[in-house]
Scaffold this motif. Sequence first.
Motif, PDB file in Angstrom:
ATOM      1  N   ARG A  37       0.942  -1.052  -0.007  1.00 41.80           N
ATOM      2  CA  ARG A  37       0.073  -0.050  -0.146  1.00 41.80           C
ATOM      3  C   ARG A  37       0.641   1.217  -0.129  1.00 41.80           C
ATOM      4  O   ARG A  37       1.813   1.296   0.651  1.00 41.80           O
ATOM      5  N   ILE A  38       0.524   2.165  -0.688  1.00 33.41           N
ATOM      6  CA  ILE A  38       1.208   3.422  -0.695  1.00 33.41           C
ATOM      7  C   ILE A  38       0.429   4.557   0.135  1.00 33.41           C
ATOM      8  O   ILE A  38      -0.820   4.377   0.178  1.00 33.41           O
ATOM      9  N   HIS A  39       1.045   5.502   0.761  1.00 33.45           N
ATOM     10  CA  HIS A  39       0.421   6.570   1.518  1.00 33.45           C
ATOM     11  C   HIS A  39      -0.007   7.628   0.586  1.00 33.45           C
ATOM     12  O   HIS A  39       0.854   8.226   0.154  1.00 33.45           O
ATOM     13  N   ILE A  40      -1.224   7.898   0.680  1.00 34.42           N
ATOM     14  CA  ILE A  40      -1.727   9.284  -0.089  1.00 34.42           C
ATOM     15  C   ILE A  40      -2.592  10.022   0.898  1.00 34.42           C
ATOM     16  O   ILE A  40      -3.445   9.464   1.541  1.00 34.42           O
ATOM     17  N   ARG A  41      -2.132  11.253   1.024  1.00 35.63           N
ATOM     18  CA  ARG A  41      -2.838  12.090   1.974  1.00 35.63           C
ATOM     19  C   ARG A  41      -4.114  12.380   1.164  1.00 35.63           C
ATOM     20  O   ARG A  41      -4.333  12.554   0.239  1.00 35.63           O
ATOM     21  N   LYS A  42      -5.238  12.611   2.288  1.00 32.75           N
ATOM     22  CA  LYS A  42      -6.569  12.737   1.972  1.00 32.75           C
ATOM     23  C   LYS A  42      -7.228  13.476   2.830  1.00 32.75           C
ATOM     24  O   LYS A  42      -6.988  13.507   4.124  1.00 32.75           O
ATOM     25  N   ASN A  43      -8.205  14.124   2.478  1.00 32.09           N
ATOM     26  CA  ASN A  43      -8.956  15.007   3.701  1.00 32.09           C
ATOM     27  C   ASN A  43      -8.491  15.957   4.345  1.00 32.09           C
ATOM     28  O   ASN A  43      -7.563  16.714   4.011  1.00 32.09           O
ATOM     29  N   GLU A  44      -8.686  15.516   5.715  1.00 35.40           N
ATOM     30  CA  GLU A  44      -7.850  16.602   6.827  1.00 35.40           C
ATOM     31  C   GLU A  44      -6.299  16.190   6.994  1.00 35.40           C
ATOM     32  O   GLU A  44      -5.573  16.899   7.714  1.00 35.40           O
ATOM     33  N   GLU A  45      -6.058  15.121   6.278  1.00 29.56           N
ATOM     34  CA  GLU A  45      -4.461  14.812   6.371  1.00 29.56           C
ATOM     35  C   GLU A  45      -3.639  15.900   5.538  1.00 29.56           C
ATOM     36  O   GLU A  45      -2.481  15.993   5.575  1.00 29.56           O
ATOM     37  N   ILE A  46      -4.155  16.431   4.479  1.00 30.78           N
ATOM     38  CA  ILE A  46      -3.480  17.352   3.512  1.00 30.78           C
ATOM     39  C   ILE A  46      -3.276  18.717   4.441  1.00 30.78           C
ATOM     40  O   ILE A  46      -4.134  19.233   4.825  1.00 30.78           O
ATOM     41  N   ARG A  47      -1.745  18.859   4.444  1.00 31.34           N
ATOM     42  CA  ARG A  47      -1.254  19.720   5.339  1.00 31.34           C
ATOM     43  C   ARG A  47      -1.126  21.424   4.625  1.00 31.34           C
ATOM     44  O   ARG A  47      -1.007  22.417   5.290  1.00 31.34           O
ATOM     45  N   ALA A  48      -1.328  21.326   3.136  1.00 30.40           N
ATOM     46  CA  ALA A  48      -0.912  22.577   2.580  1.00 30.40           C
ATOM     47  C   ALA A  48      -2.110  23.594   2.885  1.00 30.40           C
ATOM     48  O   ALA A  48      -3.357  23.111   2.980  1.00 30.40           O
ATOM     49  N   GLY A  49      -1.863  24.954   2.872  1.00 28.10           N
ATOM     50  CA  GLY A  49      -2.900  25.925   3.069  1.00 28.10           C
ATOM     51  C   GLY A  49      -3.882  26.421   1.887  1.00 28.10           C
ATOM     52  O   GLY A  49      -4.963  26.291   1.854  1.00 28.10           O
ATOM     53  N   GLU A  50      -2.954  26.257   0.650  1.00 24.72           N
ATOM     54  CA  GLU A  50      -3.765  26.288  -0.495  1.00 24.72           C
ATOM     55  C   GLU A  50      -3.302  25.215  -1.482  1.00 24.72           C
ATOM     56  O   GLU A  50      -2.165  24.700  -1.587  1.00 24.72           O
ATOM     57  N   VAL A  51      -4.400  25.024  -2.177  1.00 21.11           N
ATOM     58  CA  VAL A  51      -4.172  23.895  -3.135  1.00 21.11           C
ATOM     59  C   VAL A  51      -4.914  24.102  -4.443  1.00 21.11           C
ATOM     60  O   VAL A  51      -5.761  24.985  -4.557  1.00 21.11           O
TER      61      VAL A  51
END
Length: 209
Positions: free
Chosen positions: A40-54
Amino acid sequence: MNDISSSIPQNSFQKSFDWHNKTCYIPTTIQRKQRYNSPRIHIRKNEEIRAGEVRVIDDTGENKGVMTAEEALKMAKAAGLDLVETAAQATPPIVKITSFDKYRYETEKRLKKERIDQKQKGQEMKQIQISVREAKNDLEIKAKRANEFLERGDKVMVVMRMRGRERANKGFAREKLLEFLQTYITIEHKALSEPRFAGRGMNITIVKK
């Protein structure tokens, strides 16, 4: 009185029956770890996303532009989907509104295919030609080359050249071909097919095990 504990499998229960302590067999549930065919690879999702802007790509593939991660997450939830980080190194990071499980499955499938394709591209077909009456020294030289090819992962087709009356004795040619593999090929290998007669000789293709 007979001990009923002897009739009950011990490995299915946590405790044995004890008449004095009045304890009985208690069934236990054995949990097995789920096994996956690919890591399994780790992919950030939802609240795990750290960036302020995307930068947001919606579920239809349309670029929705740059916004805060909070705004993007609200859009994803409104659509009943997840906000998945697809390019963390971009500035700003790129996210997609999609089903997380579907995206992870497709990503793992793509990476697995890329690994297989890369491995196959690195594997070349090499050919070694020998003859029925070739000298031992020449066979050793050609076998050395074949062993080198196998060691680096190439396929090797060994061709037994047959001339004139030799073509009428396919059984003898097959025997000499297999003898060459057994005697001179020192790398552990396997044949991709049985020896076959083609053109002016007999051949067999081998690969490293």
